[in-house]
Design a protein around this motif. Structure first.
Motif, PDB file in Angstrom:
ATOM      1  N   GLY A 103     -29.344  54.872  -9.531  1.00 42.48           N
ATOM      2  CA  GLY A 103     -28.774  53.660  -8.953  1.00 42.48           C
ATOM      3  C   GLY A 103     -27.974  52.857  -9.955  1.00 42.48           C
ATOM      4  N   ASP A 104     -27.274  51.845  -9.461  1.00 41.70           N
ATOM      5  CA  ASP A 104     -26.359  51.059 -10.300  1.00 41.70           C
ATOM      6  C   ASP A 104     -26.997  49.801 -10.882  1.00 41.70           C
ATOM      7  N   SER A 105     -28.240  49.497 -10.506  1.00 46.77           N
ATOM      8  CA  SER A 105     -28.884  48.277 -10.986  1.00 46.77           C
ATOM      9  C   SER A 105     -29.980  48.603 -11.989  1.00 46.77           C
ATOM     10  N   LEU A 106     -29.859  48.036 -13.173  1.00 42.08           N
ATOM     11  CA  LEU A 106     -30.876  48.252 -14.201  1.00 42.08           C
ATOM     12  C   LEU A 106     -32.224  47.710 -13.728  1.00 42.08           C
ATOM     13  N   ARG A 107     -32.212  46.537 -13.126  1.00 44.73           N
ATOM     14  CA  ARG A 107     -33.461  45.898 -12.686  1.00 44.73           C
ATOM     15  C   ARG A 107     -34.026  46.551 -11.431  1.00 44.73           C
ATOM     16  N   LEU A 139     -29.252  55.336 -14.576  1.00 44.51           N
ATOM     17  CA  LEU A 139     -28.343  54.234 -14.287  1.00 44.51           C
ATOM     18  C   LEU A 139     -26.915  54.752 -14.174  1.00 44.51           C
ATOM     19  N   ILE A 140     -26.289  54.553 -13.027  1.00 42.92           N
ATOM     20  CA  ILE A 140     -24.876  54.885 -12.913  1.00 42.92           C
ATOM     21  C   ILE A 140     -24.082  53.610 -13.143  1.00 42.92           C
ATOM     22  N   ASP A 141     -23.322  53.612 -14.210  1.00 45.17           N
ATOM     23  CA  ASP A 141     -22.562  52.438 -14.652  1.00 45.17           C
ATOM     24  C   ASP A 141     -21.086  52.797 -14.614  1.00 45.17           C
ATOM     25  N   ARG A 142     -20.524  52.805 -13.420  1.00 48.19           N
ATOM     26  CA  ARG A 142     -19.159  53.285 -13.221  1.00 48.19           C
ATOM     27  C   ARG A 142     -18.120  52.458 -13.962  1.00 48.19           C
ATOM     28  N   THR A 143     -18.340  51.168 -14.089  1.00 46.94           N
ATOM     29  CA  THR A 143     -17.317  50.262 -14.625  1.00 46.94           C
ATOM     30  C   THR A 143     -17.647  49.705 -16.002  1.00 46.94           C
ATOM     31  N   ASP A 164     -31.179  56.335 -19.453  1.00 45.65           N
ATOM     32  CA  ASP A 164     -30.330  57.483 -19.104  1.00 45.65           C
ATOM     33  C   ASP A 164     -29.157  56.940 -18.279  1.00 45.65           C
ATOM     34  N   ARG A 165     -28.003  56.767 -18.934  1.00 46.63           N
ATOM     35  CA  ARG A 165     -26.847  56.156 -18.271  1.00 46.63           C
ATOM     36  C   ARG A 165     -25.729  57.177 -18.077  1.00 46.63           C
TER      37      ARG A 165
END
Length: 235
Positions: A190-194, A209-213, A225-226
């Protein structure tokens, strides 16, 4: 049941977040809001309006997730705060006004280009796959259907139908139980760390963590794991 691996750990199941992981919520909301504001003649200071809209969305949607207000009431609260000079005291007027934005938002719905392949790859690896999302069940299922992701026939677990919303461990454990997998072998993407990563860890799962931007600084995600694309999962 097939077991894959992620960073050397055995994986038997994967849960994907929906909004801003598989489904481009931020992009659709941005495009929809701009079209709606233009129609209202409010595009003169557009960037200020856009940022304020997203701040209100985050604040009031989290109130809904905590069970403080209903999904309809969070929409009314958002539109009244956003158009604070308008006479929106009547619920029907507030609902009708929000519906103008909603139509523009829905017209802009789309899945990310890597979403379908990510579901297909996980299923091909023999994993139990589900979508775990904070939101109203019917709305989230409609997003999956309208974007073509329903083709993969994976269950959608939305917080309105769960004992709690992410990051509460109960949301994750309920989804794992319904999938028939032990949380220890499940990865949450998912995109939210929390909400996604820390919530998954609290439930005994792994988190990606998917951090597209590039939203998160390196120091914020040490030991996490990003990834930047779902194509990087590689089961």
């Amino acid at each position: 049941m097939t077991t894959a691996t992620r960073l050397g750990r055995p994986v038997t199941g994967v849960l994907f977040d929906l909004d801003d992981t598989l489904f481009d919520h931020r992009g659709a909301a941005d495009r929809g809001l701009r079209a709606w504001l233009s129609g209202l003649g409010l595009d003169g200071i557009l960037e200020e309006h856009v940022e304020r809209w997203f701040a209100l969305e985050t604040f009031h949607h989290e109130r809904f997730q905590r069970g403080e207000i209903s999904h309809v009431d969070q929409r009314r609260a958002r539109i009244r705060a956003f158009l604070h000079g308008w006479d929106l005291a009547d619920d029907a007027v507030a609902d009708d006004t929000f519906a103008g934005y909603l139509a523009c938002y829905r017209a802009a719905w789309s899945a990310f280009a890597d979403a379908a392949a990510a579901l297909e790859q996980a299923l091909a690896a023999g994993l139990r796959v589900g979508i775990l999302t904070n939101g109203e069940q019917s709305i989230q299922e409609t997003k999956v259907r309208r974007t073509g992701l329903a083709t993969y026939d994976v269950p959608v677990f939305a917080s309105s139908s769960l004992p709690a919303a992410k990051p509460d461990p109960r949301a994750f454990r309920t989804a794992c139980a319904d999938l028939g997998v032990d949380p220890g072998g499940v990865v949450m993407v998912g995109d939210s760390l929390r909400h996604d990563v820390e919530g998954a860890r609290a439930a005994g799962m792994s988190g990606v963590l998917i951090d597209r931007t590039g939203r998160y600084r390196d120091d914020e995600v040490q030991g996490v794991d990003r990834i930047r694309s779902l194509a990087e999962l590689g089961w």
